[in-house]
Motif scaffolding. Structure first.
Motif: not given
Length: 402
Positions: A156-157, A159, A162, A166
């Motif tokens: 999750y570090s 971008d 993520v 998602y």
């Protein structure tokens, strides 16, 4: 180790590890010996599929897969996080596997997709999949659960990781999503990340290229192009020896300006072989025209001979022409001086008249008629004084001419 597989509660997954081999066993399976999918799986080497054979030694049919040197995704990401390149590699590999199943006339529902049945070869950097035909497998639901597992394992570090995870999970929540839509989302995110990473590199390369060109002979940037500085052309032998209309000797660069006037390199040299027969006809020497020996001793041999033939003679037409030009230049200078003086007088007259007209007008408009009548004698005196000064200035300017 026994564990259930997704929603297939009747199947059990068992792993066996030895120093030489590692196996994964799925049992019990109900397979038809005449099944096309089973025969294709047992007797063909399907790319990216785990090698398998049917084990009936325990009384219950079981599928025994060789997973030597491989690592399942659950174990691989137990102590590490998944990044966006790994997600992209997995989806592209899965898309290639589905294409392979179509080529071998196998259904996508024969692909058992879970973190425990998908393996990764670290040496070859490729994925291997478990094929289990004849079972009630729902590939679409398994893929949704697989994307959910990926979402739980991402870093999750980052971008981009993520956003990609998602986006894939949101796309899989639709009722009629396809693997092509997931690949499209993956490629789009990879393209954006590639552009974002190439921009700093491009700027760095550009700055390095400009720094390397600082020492190069550039003068300007024209239309986005660095223009090279034009080097001065090398002087020829004749140009190097000629300066201000004087021929300089290469051995001794000394001239006696009071006695000699050397010609330019455009005039023929009387000592050249082409002018050997004409030099004596065009040049006449007199006793009183030779330079002093003391002066010639300062000159080289070449300059001595040139001085003999090119000594300035007052009777030559060039000197007479220059003498006739002096009166003309003097007349031209006098004419220019007169015009300059007339222009100065004209400017003074204009300024004086403007002052004489402006002074009473300003007093009339700024102070009124009453003040103007009261100051009229003073204004008249100023006007007369200005006119007298202007007249004297004009007379003084005309006096030298008269």
């Amino acid at each position: 180790m026994n564990m259930p597989i997704n929603n297939l509660t009747n199947l059990t997954l068992t792993t066996e590890r030895t120093l030489k081999h590692s196996y994964m066993t799925i049992s019990p399976v109900s397979l038809s010996q005449e099944s096309h999918e089973l025969n294709m799986l047992l007797h063909s080497q399907i790319p990216s599929a785990l090698p398998v054979h049917l084990d009936e030694s325990t009384g219950e049919p079981a599928m025994r897969y060789d997973v030597s040197g491989l690592e399942c995704l659950r174990a691989r990401y137990q102590n590490r996080l998944m990044v966006y390149p790994e997600i992209a590699d997995f989806l592209h590999s899965l898309d290639a596997m589905l294409t392979t199943l179509e080529e071998y006339f196998l259904s996508e529902n024969s692909l058992l997709l879970s973190p425990d049945t998908v393996f990764f070869d670290e040496e070859k950097k490729c994925f291997y999949y478990t094929l289990l035909p004849g079972q009630e497998i729902n590939f679409t639901e398994d893929l949704k659960r697989m994307l959910k597992f990926i979402l739980e394992q991402i870093d999750y570090s980052q971008d981009r990781t993520v956003i990609l995870a998602y986006s894939l999970f949101q796309e899989s929540s639709k009722d009629f999503f396809t693997i092509q839509s997931l690949i499209h989302i993956t490629d789009l995110n990879l393209e954006k990340e590639s552009k974002a990473s190439e921009e700093p590199t491009r700027l760095t390369n550009k700055s390095q290229a400009l720094s390397r060109t600082q020492d190069m002979p550039f003068t300007e940037i024209k239309d986005g192009i660095l223009m090279l500085r034009e080097e001065a052309p090398l002087l020829t032998a004749s140009e190097a020896g000629t300066q201000d209309g004087l021929i300089h000797n290469s051995e001794d660069d000394w001239t006696h300006e009071d006695l000699y006037t050397f010609p330019s390199d455009r005039e023929p040299d009387p000592l050249s072989p082409q002018n050997e027969n004409t030099c004596c006809k065009t040049v006449s020497l007199k006793d009183n025209e030779f330079p002093e020996v003391s002066d010639l001793s300062k000159v080289g041999s070449g300059s001595f001979i040139k001085a003999l033939f090119h000594k300035t003679n007052k009777a030559e037409p060039a000197s007479s022409a220059s003498a006739s030009e002096k009166p003309k230049s003097k007349e031209l200078k006098e004419t220019l001086d007169i015009e300059k003086r007339d222009r100065a007088i004209h400017r003074k007259l204009i300024l004086s008249l403007a002052f004489m007209a402006l002074l009473p007008s300003l007093i009339w408009f700024l102070k009124g008629a009453a003040v103007f009548k009261r100051l009229f004698p003073l204004i008249l005196v100023l006007e007369i004084g200005c006119a007298v000064v202007t007249a004297l200035d004009v007379l003084m300017a005309k006096l030298p001419e008269e």
